[in-house]
Motif scaffolding. Structure first.
Motif, short mmCIF file in Angstrom:
data_model
loop_
_atom_site.label_atom_id
_atom_site.label_comp_id
_atom_site.label_asym_id
_atom_site.label_seq_id
_atom_site.Cartn_x
_atom_site.Cartn_y
_atom_site.Cartn_z
N ALA A 177 6.34 5.43 -3.77
CA ALA A 177 5.27 4.43 -3.60
C ALA A 177 4.72 4.01 -4.96
CB ALA A 177 4.16 5.00 -2.71
N ARG A 178 5.54 3.34 -5.75
CA ARG A 178 5.13 2.85 -7.07
C ARG A 178 5.28 1.34 -7.09
NH1 ARG A 178 8.34 7.35 -8.27
NH2 ARG A 178 10.11 5.96 -8.69
N ALA A 179 4.24 0.66 -7.56
CA ALA A 179 4.19 -0.80 -7.49
C ALA A 179 5.38 -1.46 -8.18
CB ALA A 179 2.88 -1.30 -8.09
N THR A 180 5.75 -0.98 -9.37
CA THR A 180 6.85 -1.61 -10.11
C THR A 180 8.16 -1.50 -9.35
OG1 THR A 180 7.09 0.45 -11.36
CG2 THR A 180 5.79 -1.30 -12.38
N VAL A 210 -10.52 -3.58 -6.43
CA VAL A 210 -9.88 -2.33 -6.02
C VAL A 210 -10.50 -1.83 -4.72
CG1 VAL A 210 -9.43 0.07 -6.67
CG2 VAL A 210 -9.37 -1.72 -8.42
N LEU A 211 -9.66 -1.48 -3.77
CA LEU A 211 -10.12 -0.98 -2.48
C LEU A 211 -10.32 0.53 -2.52
CD1 LEU A 211 -7.73 -3.11 -0.24
CD2 LEU A 211 -10.23 -3.30 -0.29
N ASP A 212 -11.34 1.00 -1.83
CA ASP A 212 -11.63 2.42 -1.72
C ASP A 212 -10.73 3.01 -0.63
OD1 ASP A 212 -12.68 4.94 -0.95
OD2 ASP A 212 -14.66 4.39 -1.73
N ARG A 213 -9.78 3.87 -1.02
CA ARG A 213 -8.82 4.41 -0.06
C ARG A 213 -9.50 5.23 1.02
NH1 ARG A 213 -3.31 5.46 -1.26
NH2 ARG A 213 -3.66 3.97 -2.92
N GLN A 233 -0.84 -2.65 -6.92
CA GLN A 233 -0.83 -2.93 -8.36
C GLN A 233 -0.48 -1.70 -9.17
OE1 GLN A 233 -4.49 -3.33 -10.76
NE2 GLN A 233 -3.87 -5.47 -11.09
N ASP A 234 0.34 -1.91 -10.21
CA ASP A 234 0.62 -0.85 -11.17
C ASP A 234 -0.54 -0.76 -12.15
OD1 ASP A 234 2.53 1.04 -12.60
OD2 ASP A 234 2.15 -0.44 -14.17
N GLY A 235 -1.05 0.46 -12.35
CA GLY A 235 -2.24 0.64 -13.18
C GLY A 235 -2.04 0.26 -14.64
N SER A 237 0.86 -1.75 -16.16
CA SER A 237 1.37 -3.10 -16.42
C SER A 237 0.58 -4.18 -15.69
CB SER A 237 2.83 -3.19 -15.99
OG SER A 237 2.95 -3.08 -14.57
N LYS A 238 -0.20 -3.77 -14.68
CA LYS A 238 -0.96 -4.69 -13.83
C LYS A 238 -0.05 -5.55 -12.94
CE LYS A 238 -4.59 -3.07 -15.79
NZ LYS A 238 -5.35 -2.00 -15.10
N LEU A 239 1.25 -5.22 -12.90
CA LEU A 239 2.15 -5.91 -11.98
C LEU A 239 1.72 -5.63 -10.56
CD1 LEU A 239 4.90 -7.43 -11.47
CD2 LEU A 239 5.94 -5.15 -11.36
N ALA A 240 1.71 -6.67 -9.71
CA ALA A 240 1.27 -6.50 -8.32
C ALA A 240 2.30 -7.09 -7.37
CB ALA A 240 -0.09 -7.17 -8.10
N VAL A 241 2.39 -6.48 -6.19
CA VAL A 241 3.30 -6.96 -5.16
C VAL A 241 2.53 -7.03 -3.85
CG1 VAL A 241 4.13 -4.61 -4.71
CG2 VAL A 241 5.52 -6.57 -4.00
#
Length: 367
Positions: A177-180, A210-213, A233-235, A237-241
């Motif tokens: 579960a990694r955004a990149t 940012v959502l509170d899990r 979002q990747d913390g 690179s800030k890349l988001a999907v």
């Protein structure tokens, strides 16, 4: 020779796989037995595969053993080629046994998607210098076949996008579960369905906040299930999907069991778990790129449970035939080794827990 190899009744084994004639036909169709010059038939070829895996033979020893038993006459190099050519055939025998036990896995998915269970395990071969390495596998749940094996250095990270293709649904556990990597899978034309840990990846709302899990989990507890569009979002690179987060509260008994397991894991790793982390252990959190119209929450949960068939099959295989004894680093030979080990595990236990669609993780049942 190992006790497991000596104990095999070859007549009974052939009977459980159909017949000698059926094995002959399937071996020829798979390209494993195009010529009989070196091996008399499919039954003898299967016995060589079992001897290589269960007997822990080197290729040279296997060639000598086969010559002594009158099964085959070939060099160790020829034996290597023959075993590599048998990987798909042995895999087809595994898929036949799996299909008998779990027909729902081959029922098909909307849009013709192929379910691909992605997993990896660390292997430490025997010997004084234990050269740990990683075995990365992709298992086609739609065809119940191991379609990819890659053996790498242990520092090569697990990647959901490894070999991803259009038309695939990639299913994996928390480690993926990694955004990149999710973004790479989407860029390759695949969809994803992964379980998310309690502390990553970062989830953003439509406004980029940012959502509170924990708050999301508590909302799921109130509603019964939460299904929300998010950005993963990747913390760094800030890349988001784009994705959906779907959260199920586990049944009370299962939730308490999961929280006890989280505490034990923290104690084993010598750290103090947060109260929020312990509370969130009682929820199933899934991330997916699949559209909600065809993929409501209940369908996502039942599809994710199918991943456990290969996950637990590998765990059973480790205990029954010793995955740690895997010596092959060639992809085709490693695939032959794993397929043979899976076949041995399936034949060893008719009611293999790995084939139970009810996940041991107590995942919510579809309505």
């Amino acid at each position: 020779m190992s006790d497991s190899l000596q104990a095999l009744d070859w007549g009974e084994l052939v009977g459980r796989l159909g017949s000698a004639a059926e094995l002959e036909a399937s071996a020829r169709e798979a390209g494993a037995l195009l010529r009989k010059r070196q091996v008399a038939g499919a039954v003898d070829l299967l016995r060589l595969c079992f001897a290589y895996v269960l007997g822990r033979f080197s290729l040279r020893t296997l060639a000598a053993w086969a010559e002594q038993r009158g099964l085959a006459s070939m060099s160790d190099v020829a034996m290597l080629k023959r075993l590599k050519a048998s990987a798909d055939w042995v895999g087809s025998l595994v898929s036949l046994l799996l299909a008998e036990r779990c027909p729902e896995a081959v029922a098909g998915l909307p849009g013709g998607l192929r379910m691909m269970a992605v997993d990896a395990t660390v292997v430490a071969p025997p010997g004084p210098k234990r050269d740990y390495f990683m075995v990365h596998t992709v298992f086609d749940l739609s065809r119940l076949q191991l379609c990819s094996v890659e053996v790498t250095d242990r520092h090569d990270a697990e990647r959901l996008s490894r070999g991803a293709r259009p038309g695939e649904l990639r299913i994996a556990d928390r480690a993926y579960a990694r955004a990149t990597d999710l973004a790479r899978a989407v860029a390759a034309g695949a969809d994803f369905l992964v379980r998310a840990p309690s502390n990553y990846p970062r989830l953003l709302d439509s406004e980029g906040q940012v959502l509170d899990r924990l708050a999301l989990c508590r909302e799921a507890a109130e509603k019964g299930v939460l299904d929300r569009s998010v950005q993963v979002q990747d913390g760094k690179s800030k890349l988001a999907v784009a994705a959906r987060v779907v959260i199920f509260p586990l049944p009370p008994e299962a939730a308490e069991k999961a929280r006890r397991a989280a505490r034990r894991l923290a104690a084993k790793a010598s750290y103090a778990p947060s109260q929020a982390g312990i509370e969130m252990a009682g929820y199933l959190v899934l991330l997916t790129s699949l559209a909600p119209d065809d993929w409501p929450p209940e369908r996502l949960a039942s599809t994710y449970r199918l991943r456990w068939q290969i996950e637990l099959a590998f765990k059973r295989m480790k205990s029954l035939v010793g995955l740690e004894d895997l010596r092959a680093k060639d992809p085709d030979l490693a695939r032959l080794w794993i397929n043979t080990a899976l076949l041995a595990a399936l034949l060893a236990e008719d009611d293999l827990p790995a084939l139970d669609p009810e996940a041991p993780d107590s995942l919510p049942l579809a309505a």
